[in-house]
Design a protein around this motif. Structure first.
Motif, mmCIF file in Angstrom:
data_model
loop_
_atom_site.group_PDB
_atom_site.id
_atom_site.type_symbol
_atom_site.label_atom_id
_atom_site.label_comp_id
_atom_site.label_asym_id
_atom_site.label_seq_id
_atom_site.Cartn_x
_atom_site.Cartn_y
_atom_site.Cartn_z
ATOM 1 N N GLU A 1 0.825 -1.212 0.000
ATOM 2 C CA GLU A 1 0.000 0.000 0.000
ATOM 3 C C GLU A 1 0.859 1.261 0.000
ATOM 4 N N GLN B 1 0.634 4.128 -2.789
ATOM 5 C CA GLN B 1 0.095 5.435 -2.424
ATOM 6 C C GLN B 1 1.166 6.443 -2.038
ATOM 7 N N PHE C 1 -0.773 4.517 5.593
ATOM 8 C CA PHE C 1 -1.474 3.235 5.625
ATOM 9 C C PHE C 1 -2.097 3.077 7.006
#
Length: 466
Positions: free
Chosen positions: A207, A211, A215
């Protein structure tokens, strides 16, 4: 000085006005004395003082200016009830956010002859409240500074209640405080291992790579419930490391579980109370059908309506699971139930509820429901006699923490003095509930045609208008 007051009353106000400057300086607030004009819809400022060592809300004198009921409901509520109004918020004539405290000035007979008003600038407080709200809504983020401080001052993270892990660009754990080691006892010292070895590691790494931000994840590790927040640290658009914060939610989850159980039990209790009240109402209806006297039947019907009004509040509590009641919905339900129960078969009586939403604690909501029950019953029993149609308007309004609820009908009108002489139970119930439970006042007015009833009371601190 206002000439419509007695000379003794004027002397009392003049004596208090001598101390206004002292009040203003001590409280760092603008201080005024208002007196009610004869018609009762307006007040006049008869004295003022502004803090000499602080900021005033006013750049121009206001003595002699008129205060209107719609702009300062707290002031007029104090005049009518003789009760103080504390913490009412509003906007001054110069568009500044202010807090207003109103205290009654009374003569030797206990009559309110004026009010002492303190107004304070709360612009900064309002702004602080907005800032706090903004901070609560903003996602928590850790800067690169924290990363370097944690690396250089290893003692600081050990003072934290949260588990703290740091990792480098290759996702190797470079630091773990004692709290983190305690949480991951099975993972040894943690330092030197890859993030992938943690229960959530692979998902977190994936993640963060996608991104390049934050997270968030909650998971169970043995008997613990943990909350993870991970932030990747960027430099020149490249990941140079990251921070993991771990919080133990086990105790919180257990409390939430207990609260859910208690909430379910409370809802079930309200549901059973509602069912019991409805059962009592049904038994009374059966008994009522065996009665030949119309007068006794009318009394039975009024009692049934009172029981039904309370059961409606418990029904809402059983569904919502909260102690705060949205009263507008209850008022609509109570009004329509009473009309359906009491109107003649050939009559067409309609009720319309309008205005803002009103949230009250369950006890006050029950009192308000009973008051509405009595007022609507009164309209059906007396306002629409020998009439085929009738209309009842119920309107809710709030201003500066003062609630105003009006019940208006287009019936034949109302003689309050005659009703009081007869000692009507419904009127006594209304006056008692409004005075003692809602801490408000009840006013009747012939509306030509019809009657207008106004209930005014201060909004409880836990109440909310939207």
């Amino acid at each position: 000085m206002a000439s419509f007051l007695r000379k003794k009353d004027i002397k009392i106000i003049e004596e208090i006005s001598k101390y206004l400057q002292l009040f203003a300086d001590l409280s760092q607030a603008d201080v005024f004395i208002d007196c009610l004009l004869p018609k009762g819809e307006e007040a006049i400022v008869v004295a003022e003082a502004h803090p000499m060592t602080g900021k005033s809300l006013y750049s121009e004198p206001v003595v002699g200016k008129i205060a209107y009921k719609e702009n300062e409901p707290g002031v007029f509520f104090c005049f009518k009830t003789g009760k103080p109004v504390i913490g009412s918020r509003g906007v001054s004539q110069e568009n500044v956010s202010m807090q207003q405290n109103v205290m009654p000035i009374q003569n030797e007979f206990g009559k309110t002859i004026g009010v002492l008003i303190m107004e304070q600038d709360i612009t900064e407080q309002v702004q602080q409240e907005k800032n706090v709200e903004l901070l609560m809504e903003t996602t928590e983020q850790l800067s690169e500074t924290l990363y370097h401080v944690a690396m250089s001052e290893a003692a600081i993270p050990d003072l934290m209640h949260e588990g703290l892990l740091l990792f480098d660009r290759d996702y190797h754990i470079t630091f773990a405080n004692d709290r983190a080691k305690e949480m991951f006892e099975a993972n040894g010292h943690l330092v030197g291992e890859k993030v992938d070895s943690l229960p959530f590691g692979s998902m977190m790494k994936e993640e963060l790579d996608i991104q390049k931000g934050m997270f968030f994840h909650e998971f169970q590790l043995g008997k613990r419930f943990l909350q993870l927040k991970a932030v990747s640290i960027q430099r020149n658009n490249r990941t140079v490391g990251g921070v993991l914060l771990l919080r133990d939610l086990s105790e919180l989850k257990e409390k939430e579980k207990q609260l859910m159980i208690k909430s379910a039990v409370i809802r079930e209790i309200h549901h059973r109370v509602k069912n019991n009240l409805q059962t009592i109402a049904s038994l009374l209806r059966l008994q009522m059908r065996r009665i030949d006297s119309q007068e006794v039947e009318k009394i039975f019907r009024e009692i049934i309506n009172r029981i039904t009004s309370i059961s409606i509040v418990h029904e809402v509590l059983s569904l919502e699971g909260t102690d705060m009641i949205e009263c507008k919905e209850v008022i609509e339900s109570v009004s329509n139930t009473i009309i359906s129960s009491m109107k003649q078969s050939e009559q067409k009586i309609t009720v319309h509820v309008d205005g803002c939403s009103l949230y009250l604690p369950s006890q006050k909501a029950s009192s308000l429901a009973l008051v509405i029950n009595e007022l609507v019953q009164n309209a059906i029993n007396h306002a629409f006699v020998n009439r085929d149609e009738g209309f009842i308007q119920i309107y809710l309004k709030e201003q500066n923490q003062i609630v105003s609820l009006t019940v208006t009908d287009d019936g034949v009108g109302f003689d309050l003095e005659k009703a009081q002489q007869k000692g009507r139970l419904g009127l006594q119930i209304c006056q008692t509930l409004i005075s003692e439970d809602l801490e408000g006042i009840l006013e009747f007015e012939n509306n030509h045609p019809g009657t207008k009833v106004t209930i005014t009371f201060p909004l409880p601190k836990e109440g909310l208008m939207t």
